[in-house]
Design a protein around this motif. Structure first.
Motif, PDB file in Angstrom:
ATOM      1  N   SER A   1       0.817  -1.220   0.000  1.00 31.97           N
ATOM      2  CA  SER A   1       0.000   0.000   0.000  1.00 31.97           C
ATOM      3  C   SER A   1       0.846   1.265   0.000  1.00 31.97           C
ATOM      4  CB  SER A   1      -0.933   0.010   1.220  1.00 31.97           C
ATOM      5  OG  SER A   1      -0.194  -0.024   2.420  1.00 31.97           O
ATOM      6  N   ASP A   2       2.163   1.116  -0.082  1.00 31.68           N
ATOM      7  CA  ASP A   2       3.072   2.262  -0.123  1.00 31.68           C
ATOM      8  C   ASP A   2       3.488   2.484  -1.573  1.00 31.68           C
ATOM      9  OD1 ASP A   2       4.978   4.204   0.167  1.00 31.68           O
ATOM     10  OD2 ASP A   2       6.414   2.957   1.269  1.00 31.68           O
ATOM     11  N   TYR A   3       2.812   3.406  -2.238  1.00 31.32           N
ATOM     12  CA  TYR A   3       3.096   3.699  -3.639  1.00 31.32           C
ATOM     13  C   TYR A   3       2.995   5.196  -3.867  1.00 31.32           C
ATOM     14  CZ  TYR A   3      -1.995   3.966  -3.810  1.00 31.32           C
ATOM     15  OH  TYR A   3      -3.301   4.300  -3.564  1.00 31.32           O
ATOM     16  N   THR A   4       3.484   5.663  -4.990  1.00 29.95           N
ATOM     17  CA  THR A   4       3.323   7.069  -5.358  1.00 29.95           C
ATOM     18  C   THR A   4       2.420   7.157  -6.578  1.00 29.95           C
ATOM     19  OG1 THR A   4       5.331   7.017  -6.736  1.00 29.95           O
ATOM     20  CG2 THR A   4       5.567   7.725  -4.454  1.00 29.95           C
ATOM     21  N   ARG A   5       1.525   8.075  -6.536  1.00 27.57           N
ATOM     22  CA  ARG A   5       0.576   8.372  -7.617  1.00 27.57           C
ATOM     23  C   ARG A   5      -0.370   7.214  -7.903  1.00 27.57           C
ATOM     24  NH1 ARG A   5       3.207  12.138 -12.368  1.00 27.57           N
ATOM     25  NH2 ARG A   5       4.582  13.357 -11.065  1.00 27.57           N
ATOM     26  N   SER A   6      -1.584   7.336  -7.412  1.00 27.01           N
ATOM     27  CA  SER A   6      -2.600   6.340  -7.748  1.00 27.01           C
ATOM     28  C   SER A   6      -2.866   6.337  -9.245  1.00 27.01           C
ATOM     29  CB  SER A   6      -3.893   6.656  -6.984  1.00 27.01           C
ATOM     30  OG  SER A   6      -4.336   7.976  -7.283  1.00 27.01           O
ATOM     31  N   TRP A   7      -2.657   7.478  -9.867  1.00 27.41           N
ATOM     32  CA  TRP A   7      -2.920   7.624 -11.310  1.00 27.41           C
ATOM     33  C   TRP A   7      -1.720   8.312 -11.944  1.00 27.41           C
ATOM     34  CZ3 TRP A   7      -4.377  12.931 -12.788  1.00 27.41           C
ATOM     35  CH2 TRP A   7      -4.471  13.101 -14.173  1.00 27.41           C
ATOM     36  N   PHE A   8      -1.057   7.628 -12.855  1.00 25.63           N
ATOM     37  CA  PHE A   8       0.112   8.151 -13.555  1.00 25.63           C
ATOM     38  C   PHE A   8      -0.114   7.882 -15.037  1.00 25.63           C
ATOM     39  CE2 PHE A   8       4.974   7.767 -14.183  1.00 25.63           C
ATOM     40  CZ  PHE A   8       5.069   9.123 -14.432  1.00 25.63           C
ATOM     41  N   ALA A   9      -0.603   8.883 -15.746  1.00 25.13           N
ATOM     42  CA  ALA A   9      -1.078   8.695 -17.122  1.00 25.13           C
ATOM     43  C   ALA A   9       0.000   8.140 -18.045  1.00 25.13           C
ATOM     44  CB  ALA A   9      -1.621  10.017 -17.667  1.00 25.13           C
ATOM     45  N   TRP A  10       1.231   8.595 -17.875  1.00 24.21           N
ATOM     46  CA  TRP A  10       2.319   8.131 -18.725  1.00 24.21           C
ATOM     47  C   TRP A  10       2.492   6.618 -18.572  1.00 24.21           C
ATOM     48  CZ3 TRP A  10       8.110  10.000 -18.131  1.00 24.21           C
ATOM     49  CH2 TRP A  10       8.861   9.511 -19.200  1.00 24.21           C
ATOM     50  N   ALA A  11       2.529   6.135 -17.331  1.00 26.52           N
ATOM     51  CA  ALA A  11       2.693   4.705 -17.078  1.00 26.52           C
ATOM     52  C   ALA A  11       1.499   3.910 -17.593  1.00 26.52           C
ATOM     53  CB  ALA A  11       2.894   4.455 -15.588  1.00 26.52           C
ATOM     54  N   ASN A  12       0.298   4.438 -17.432  1.00 25.87           N
ATOM     55  CA  ASN A  12      -0.899   3.757 -17.928  1.00 25.87           C
ATOM     56  C   ASN A  12      -0.852   3.595 -19.441  1.00 25.87           C
ATOM     57  OD1 ASN A  12      -3.143   3.265 -15.754  1.00 25.87           O
ATOM     58  ND2 ASN A  12      -2.155   5.176 -15.192  1.00 25.87           N
ATOM     59  N   SER A  13      -0.454   4.635 -20.151  1.00 26.14           N
ATOM     60  CA  SER A  13      -0.377   4.575 -21.606  1.00 26.14           C
ATOM     61  C   SER A  13       0.694   3.594 -22.063  1.00 26.14           C
ATOM     62  CB  SER A  13      -0.084   5.964 -22.175  1.00 26.14           C
ATOM     63  OG  SER A  13      -1.099   6.872 -21.818  1.00 26.14           O
ATOM     64  N   TYR A  14       1.824   3.605 -21.385  1.00 28.79           N
ATOM     65  CA  TYR A  14       2.935   2.710 -21.727  1.00 28.79           C
ATOM     66  C   TYR A  14       2.531   1.250 -21.512  1.00 28.79           C
ATOM     67  CZ  TYR A  14       7.954   1.486 -22.090  1.00 28.79           C
ATOM     68  OH  TYR A  14       9.170   0.986 -22.466  1.00 28.79           O
ATOM     69  N   PHE A  15       1.801   0.991 -20.425  1.00 27.81           N
ATOM     70  CA  PHE A  15       1.311  -0.362 -20.152  1.00 27.81           C
ATOM     71  C   PHE A  15       0.346  -0.827 -21.252  1.00 27.81           C
ATOM     72  CE2 PHE A  15      -2.069  -3.085 -18.485  1.00 27.81           C
ATOM     73  CZ  PHE A  15      -1.330  -4.142 -17.969  1.00 27.81           C
ATOM     74  N   ALA A  16      -0.605   0.022 -21.626  1.00 27.97           N
ATOM     75  CA  ALA A  16      -1.582  -0.351 -22.652  1.00 27.97           C
ATOM     76  C   ALA A  16      -0.904  -0.595 -23.995  1.00 27.97           C
ATOM     77  CB  ALA A  16      -2.638   0.748 -22.781  1.00 27.97           C
ATOM     78  N   GLU A  17       0.099   0.222 -24.307  1.00 29.52           N
ATOM     79  CA  GLU A  17       0.841   0.034 -25.558  1.00 29.52           C
ATOM     80  C   GLU A  17       1.537  -1.323 -25.560  1.00 29.52           C
ATOM     81  OE1 GLU A  17       4.167   2.465 -28.237  1.00 29.52           O
ATOM     82  OE2 GLU A  17       3.727   3.093 -26.182  1.00 29.52           O
ATOM     83  N   MET A  18       2.063  -1.722 -24.396  1.00 30.10           N
ATOM     84  CA  MET A  18       2.726  -3.021 -24.287  1.00 30.10           C
ATOM     85  C   MET A  18       1.738  -4.179 -24.456  1.00 30.10           C
ATOM     86  SD  MET A  18       2.941  -5.565 -21.749  1.00 30.10           S
ATOM     87  CE  MET A  18       2.713  -4.700 -20.207  1.00 30.10           C
ATOM     88  N   ILE A  19       0.527  -4.049 -23.903  1.00 28.88           N
ATOM     89  CA  ILE A  19      -0.488  -5.090 -24.066  1.00 28.88           C
ATOM     90  C   ILE A  19      -0.826  -5.269 -25.547  1.00 28.88           C
ATOM     91  CG2 ILE A  19      -2.911  -5.660 -23.634  1.00 28.88           C
ATOM     92  CD1 ILE A  19      -1.225  -6.206 -21.250  1.00 28.88           C
ATOM     93  N   LEU A  20      -0.939  -4.178 -26.267  1.00 29.12           N
ATOM     94  CA  LEU A  20      -1.217  -4.273 -27.706  1.00 29.12           C
ATOM     95  C   LEU A  20      -0.032  -4.896 -28.456  1.00 29.12           C
ATOM     96  CD1 LEU A  20      -2.996  -0.853 -28.331  1.00 29.12           C
ATOM     97  CD2 LEU A  20      -4.023  -3.127 -28.323  1.00 29.12           C
ATOM     98  N   ASP A  21       1.169  -4.605 -28.001  1.00 30.96           N
ATOM     99  CA  ASP A  21       2.343  -5.226 -28.613  1.00 30.96           C
ATOM    100  C   ASP A  21       2.317  -6.736 -28.406  1.00 30.96           C
ATOM    101  OD1 ASP A  21       5.218  -5.199 -29.675  1.00 30.96           O
ATOM    102  OD2 ASP A  21       5.492  -6.066 -27.676  1.00 30.96           O
ATOM    103  N   LEU A  22       1.957  -7.176 -27.195  1.00 34.22           N
ATOM    104  CA  LEU A  22       1.871  -8.616 -26.933  1.00 34.22           C
ATOM    105  C   LEU A  22       0.739  -9.257 -27.736  1.00 34.22           C
ATOM    106  CD1 LEU A  22       2.457  -8.907 -23.072  1.00 34.22           C
ATOM    107  CD2 LEU A  22       4.060  -9.373 -24.917  1.00 34.22           C
ATOM    108  N   ALA A  23      -0.356  -8.548 -27.910  1.00 31.13           N
ATOM    109  CA  ALA A  23      -1.481  -9.088 -28.684  1.00 31.13           C
ATOM    110  C   ALA A  23      -1.081  -9.359 -30.121  1.00 31.13           C
ATOM    111  CB  ALA A  23      -2.658  -8.124 -28.639  1.00 31.13           C
ATOM    112  N   GLU A  24      -0.115  -8.614 -30.625  1.00 32.83           N
ATOM    113  CA  GLU A  24       0.370  -8.834 -31.988  1.00 32.83           C
ATOM    114  C   GLU A  24       1.577  -9.764 -32.014  1.00 32.83           C
ATOM    115  OE1 GLU A  24       1.881  -6.265 -35.903  1.00 32.83           O
ATOM    116  OE2 GLU A  24       1.482  -5.239 -33.997  1.00 32.83           O
TER     117      GLU A  24
END
Length: 781
Positions: free
Chosen positions: A476-499
């Motif tokens: 439960s010790d984290y910084t930023r519940s919402w970090f848009a840059w990291a969220n976008s990078y994660f989603a881009e990686m999921i699409l890369d794995l899907a291909e």
């Protein structure tokens, strides 16, 4: 972090300032909106700003989980803001979300993708590289393409004015007030900047690279060259200024006579929050190597040595792409040759001066100084394959990656729940999930990919969003519940794995690539009519589910009776009944649950294309009628025995909604199963109220009010009047007098009219029965 990676402050004013500029003001990457497009896109921005005033702040919103929850082990929440509170809506983005939700094997990964992929458009637009995961959709969504084009032009003006800076205030044309940045106060920058224009001026190479990357990606996706021209600001174009920075920052700190050379310095004076750059703002001395120096890393932290290897790698790659684009369109040959020359020079310098014993140094200074480490922020050494600098199987990269993901990297940390690379921006024991995303891009090993992927998924603290950093000691010790840059990078990686690795995450081992269905849409990119379309799914009706009762449920309690409840899921939206205390095996809920049904995403695209000169509707995927329900025609029903620790699954069933959507209502028992074994039955009453207009009904003719004749058997005729109807023969040959005129609806095929309707019509003149509700099936054709 927010203030340094780009000058994008918010979507609304980015669009509005782009509309206010003329072609002569923008620099080499610029555009000119047609009048109709101007007002259309301006309308989007204006509507967003008006609605946003009534919406919750997403930073606060992201700290609390919101229903419905995913059906996987992690039960991740749905963290998207409501449609009216989203910064920008894209039908193409929604199409990808629906595609991936239906294809991802793990419902928790599906929910993570659903939350992260649209996060940039849902919330805010600040980073160039946060658009990376939308590049393949620009050809399918003209609104999204125009948005990206506007971002390019907005940044072109800023780069032409202040090439060393990366974050800017809202332009005067936007009408928005400037923001106070306490981290920029008491900071002296040379050359001087205007605080009314510049939000912060930490010099980072990746900010310039991001501008080039977005520009070439826009061209690759759309083929549109209208953003390339030779207009300039004060005689300097954006690309001219980029080459200026490259030349200045590649110079050594001293000339041959030991005159100190300084083109840019950044000094934090006494009382400033930002740390001072060494040597009076000039950073550590450097010798000439062919690399380009920088004072700050992508994380906003100060560099130890000026030559940041991954930033130079990204610069080399993007300069090569710039040359390719200009050669393809036959523009600016001198710029193309210069870009190709610098790209090759920087690449050679990286291999010659930063690699020893097959290990890349994170930073160097040209004097032999090497800093062996990595930082999670991209560009990083781990992300070199993602950047396109080398292949993931390159010997030097493989060796460097192994070192970086070990204790030999001072900013690698490992705990029971998470391991990864962090950086000095937080603490050494707070690795960043971004580093795990980069590590996935850097390997083809299935086990390594899955380990890193689920390490990310298991460390959202139940919020379903990617954090900035996560402690190895405390989940439960984290910084930023919402970090848009990291969220976008994660989603881009999921699409890369899907291909790249569909067998790992998709139900079928078949590669999925966003935008692969674009040829079916055949959108005309230059049609201005698209900018007046409504791309929001329409409500088609309301599904009412009455969970009435159950019988023969297995008892999940060893002592006493269980407290059963049911969960109903439609299109990812979950609703539950109350738990019946000691309801046991035969509970009765008699509880009503309502769901709003929307048209399918394909139908949104098809509907918005049905205009003169536009393509025909999308063909159905499965041969079913064109109009479908968003999320499909399958409703999930699950019953549980309530428990304070973890509810026990009693049984579940899939409910086909085809009948209720067609007929308007259906009531029946549905069989539950648990591990393919009978687990009781639940009785549901299903009703569908359609939003479509009711079919017209013909009203039964009524006799005139002065007609005293009774039209039924045994007629009564007052004295002196003749009957209006002659006697009618019956099948028995008798004469029973006039028969009633019965109206038969054409769609009832000789069936007798509903007696309730007759009664309502007979009393219509007294306004009785006028508010009677009717259920009509959705049109499936």
């Amino acid at each position: 972090m927010d203030a340094s990676s780009s000058g994008l402050r918010a979507l609304a004013f980015v669009i509005k300032v782009s509309l206010a500029l003329t072609g002569e003001q923008l620099g080499i990457f610029s555009m000119w909106f047609g009048l109709k497009k101007c007002f259309s896109v301006f309308g989007i921005a204006l509507a967003v700003s008006e609605v946003k005033a009534q919406c919750p702040d997403y930073t606060s919103y992201s700290r609390v989980p919101h229903p419905p929850f995913s059906e996987g082990r992690l039960a991740l929440p749905f963290m998207r803001p409501s449609p009216q509170c989203r910064t920008f809506n894209s039908s193409a983005v929604e199409r990808v979300i629906e595609d991936m939700k239906s294809q991802l094997k793990d419902p928790d990964l599906a929910r993570l993708f659903e939350n992260t992929f649209p996060n940039t458009l849902d919330t805010t637009v600040r980073y160039f590289n946060k658009f990376a995961h939308y590049h393949s959709l620009l050809g399918a969504d003209p609104d999204l393409a125009e948005l990206v084009k506007a971002v390019i032009n907005n940044e072109a003006r800023y780069v032409a004015q202040f090439p060393y800076c990366g974050a800017f205030q809202p332009p005067p044309e936007s009408g928005l007030p400037t923001s106070r940045n306490e981290w920029a106060e008491n900071v002296i920058v040379n050359p001087p900047v205007d605080p009314k224009i510049v939000f912060e001026c930490k010099y980072e190479i990746d900010s310039l690279c991001g501008f080039l990357k977005l520009s070439r990606a826009y061209y690759a996706a759309t083929g549109d060259t209208s953003f390339i021209n030779t207009h300039s600001i004060a005689g300097k174009t954006a690309v001219d200024q980029i080459f200026r920075v490259i030349h200045e920052q590649s110079q050594p700190s001293f000339d041959e006579n030991f005159n100190f050379i300084s083109y840019f310095n950044w000094t934090g004076s006494r009382g400033s929050l930002s740390p001072r750059v060494n040597n009076r703002g000039n950073n550590e001395p450097k010798a000439y190597t062919g690399l380009v120096g920088t004072s700050h890393r992508p994380s906003d932290d100060l560099t130890v040595f000026a030559f940041l290897t991954p930033a130079n790698a990204m610069l080399s790659v993007e300069l090569g792409h710039l040359a390719d684009v200009l050669d393809q369109v036959g523009e600016l040959k001198n710029v193309s040759s210069k870009a190709r020359e610098w790209s090759a020079r920087i690449k050679e310098a990286i291999w010659q001066t930063t690699v020893q014993e097959n290990i890349f140094a994170y930073e160097t200074n040209g004097f032999g100084g090497r800093y062996i480490m990595d930082d999670a922020n991209v560009p990083s050494l781990l992300s070199l394959p993602y950047l396109g600098f080398l292949e993931k199987d390159d010997e030097a990269y493989v060796a460097t990656r192994k070192l970086l993901l070990s204790s030999r990297n001072p900013y690698f940390a490992a705990g029971k729940n998470i391991s990864g690379v962090g950086g000095p921006h937080i603490t050494p024991w707070h690795p960043w999930p971004m580093s795990l995303v980069s590590s996935i891009y850097g390997t083809d090993d299935d086990t390594e990919i899955l380990n890193a992927l689920y390490m990310i998924a298991n460390n959202t603290n139940g919020l379903g969003l990617i954090h900035e950093s996560q402690s190895i000691y405390n989940g439960s010790d984290y910084t930023r519940s919402w970090f848009a840059w990291a969220n976008s990078y994660f989603a881009e990686m999921i699409l890369d794995l899907a291909e790249r690795k569909p067998h790992l995450i998709l139900k079928e081992n078949r590669a999925y690539k966003p935008g692969q269905w674009i040829h079916n849409i055949q959108l005309s990119f230059h049609l201005s009519t698209f900018f007046t379309m409504s791309l929001t799914p329409r409500e088609i009706g309301t599904l009412i589910v009455v969970v009435l009762k159950a019988n023969h449920l297995p008892n999940k309690r060893h002592i006493g009776k269980q407290d059963p409840y049911c969960v109903v899921t439609v299109n990812g939206e979950k609703r539950r009944t109350k738990a019946i205390k000691r309801g046991g095996q035969h509970p009765e809920w008699d509880e009503e649950i309502r769901f709003t049904l929307f048209e399918d995403t394909d139908d949104v695209l098809a509907r918005t294309a049905r205009k003169d000169g536009s393509p025909p509707p999308l063909p159905p995927k499965d041969g079913s009628p064109v109009k479908r329900v968003k999320g499909g025609k399958l409703m999930k029903l699950a019953c549980y025995a309530d428990d304070s620790r973890e509810p026990d699954l009693i049984g579940e069933a899939d409910v086909d909604l085809t009948e209720v959507l067609t007929k308007g209502e259906t009531d029946e028992w549905f069989t539950l199963t648990n591990k393919d074994k009978f687990a009781g039955k639940v009785y549901l009453e299903l009703t569908f109220w359609s939003n479509e207009p009711a079919p017209e009904k013909k009203v039964t003719p009524k006799p005139a009010k002065n007609n005293k004749q009774y039209g039924g058997p045994g007629m009564f005729v007052p004295s002196g009047e003749k009957p209006r109807h002659p006697p009618r023969s019956t099948s028995l040959g008798g004469s029973y007098g006039p028969q009633p005129d019965l109206y038969v609806a054409p769609y009832e095929h000789h069936a007798q009219q509903n007696p309730v309707d007759n009664l309502a019509q007979d009393f219509s003149e007294f306004n009785v029965g006028q508010q009677r509700r009717e259920s009509f099936p959705v049109s499936l054709s």
